[in-house]
Design a protein around this motif. Structure first.
Motif, PDB file in Angstrom:
ATOM      1  N   GLU A 164      70.983  70.173 -23.887  1.00  9.22           N
ATOM      2  CA  GLU A 164      71.406  68.897 -23.315  1.00  9.22           C
ATOM      3  C   GLU A 164      71.944  68.009 -24.430  1.00  9.22           C
ATOM      4  O   GLU A 164      71.481  68.097 -25.565  1.00  9.22           O
ATOM      5  N   LEU A 204      78.760  68.448 -29.597  1.00  6.28           N
ATOM      6  CA  LEU A 204      79.396  69.604 -28.969  1.00  6.28           C
ATOM      7  C   LEU A 204      79.761  70.668 -30.011  1.00  6.28           C
ATOM      8  O   LEU A 204      79.573  71.865 -29.782  1.00  6.28           O
ATOM      9  N   ALA A 250      76.651  72.537 -31.094  1.00  4.73           N
ATOM     10  CA  ALA A 250      76.242  73.494 -30.060  1.00  4.73           C
ATOM     11  C   ALA A 250      77.109  74.750 -30.135  1.00  4.73           C
ATOM     12  O   ALA A 250      76.613  75.871 -29.992  1.00  4.73           O
ATOM     13  N   VAL A 254      78.420  77.896 -27.587  1.00  2.00           N
ATOM     14  CA  VAL A 254      78.698  77.211 -26.327  1.00  2.00           C
ATOM     15  C   VAL A 254      80.022  76.463 -26.453  1.00  2.00           C
ATOM     16  O   VAL A 254      80.170  75.584 -27.294  1.00  2.00           O
ATOM     17  N   ASP A 313      81.991  75.140 -21.090  1.00  2.00           N
ATOM     18  CA  ASP A 313      80.747  75.663 -20.530  1.00  2.00           C
ATOM     19  C   ASP A 313      79.747  74.579 -20.149  1.00  2.00           C
ATOM     20  O   ASP A 313      78.761  74.856 -19.466  1.00  2.00           O
ATOM     21  N   TRP A 314      79.966  73.340 -20.572  1.00  2.00           N
ATOM     22  CA  TRP A 314      79.042  72.242 -20.292  1.00  2.00           C
ATOM     23  C   TRP A 314      79.237  71.719 -18.880  1.00  2.00           C
ATOM     24  O   TRP A 314      80.352  71.690 -18.362  1.00  2.00           O
ATOM     25  N   THR A 315      78.146  71.277 -18.263  1.00  2.00           N
ATOM     26  CA  THR A 315      78.210  70.621 -16.956  1.00  2.00           C
ATOM     27  C   THR A 315      77.541  69.262 -17.066  1.00  2.00           C
ATOM     28  O   THR A 315      76.716  69.034 -17.950  1.00  2.00           O
ATOM     29  N   GLU A 316      77.899  68.393 -16.177  1.00  2.00           N
ATOM     30  CA  GLU A 316      77.304  67.042 -16.157  1.00  2.00           C
ATOM     31  C   GLU A 316      75.972  67.066 -15.457  1.00  2.00           C
ATOM     32  O   GLU A 316      75.689  67.804 -14.600  1.00  2.00           O
TER      33      GLU A 316
END
Length: 52
Positions: A4, A36, A39, A45, A49-52
């Motif tokens: 996160e 970011l 990560a 990552v 690939d990240w989501t909210e």
């Protein structure tokens, strides 16, 4: 592993890493982009690939 990014521009951002079965750790970053990038460097990552 659960990753996160928490924080804001004023206080900075923490990349929070929670591997299953281990203690949660974090790293502080001045910008969201820096979190970011960390990560990506540590875990591969991608931004997409990240989501909210």
């Amino acid at each position: 592993m659960k990753l996160e990014i928490q924080g804001d521009r004023k206080s900075g951002y923490n990349l929070v890493m929670s591997p299953e079965g281990f203690f949660t750790a974090d790293s502080w970053h001045e910008t969201r982009q820096a979190a970011l990038e960390t990560a990506h460097e540590l875990f591969g990552v991608d931004v997409k690939d990240w989501t909210e």
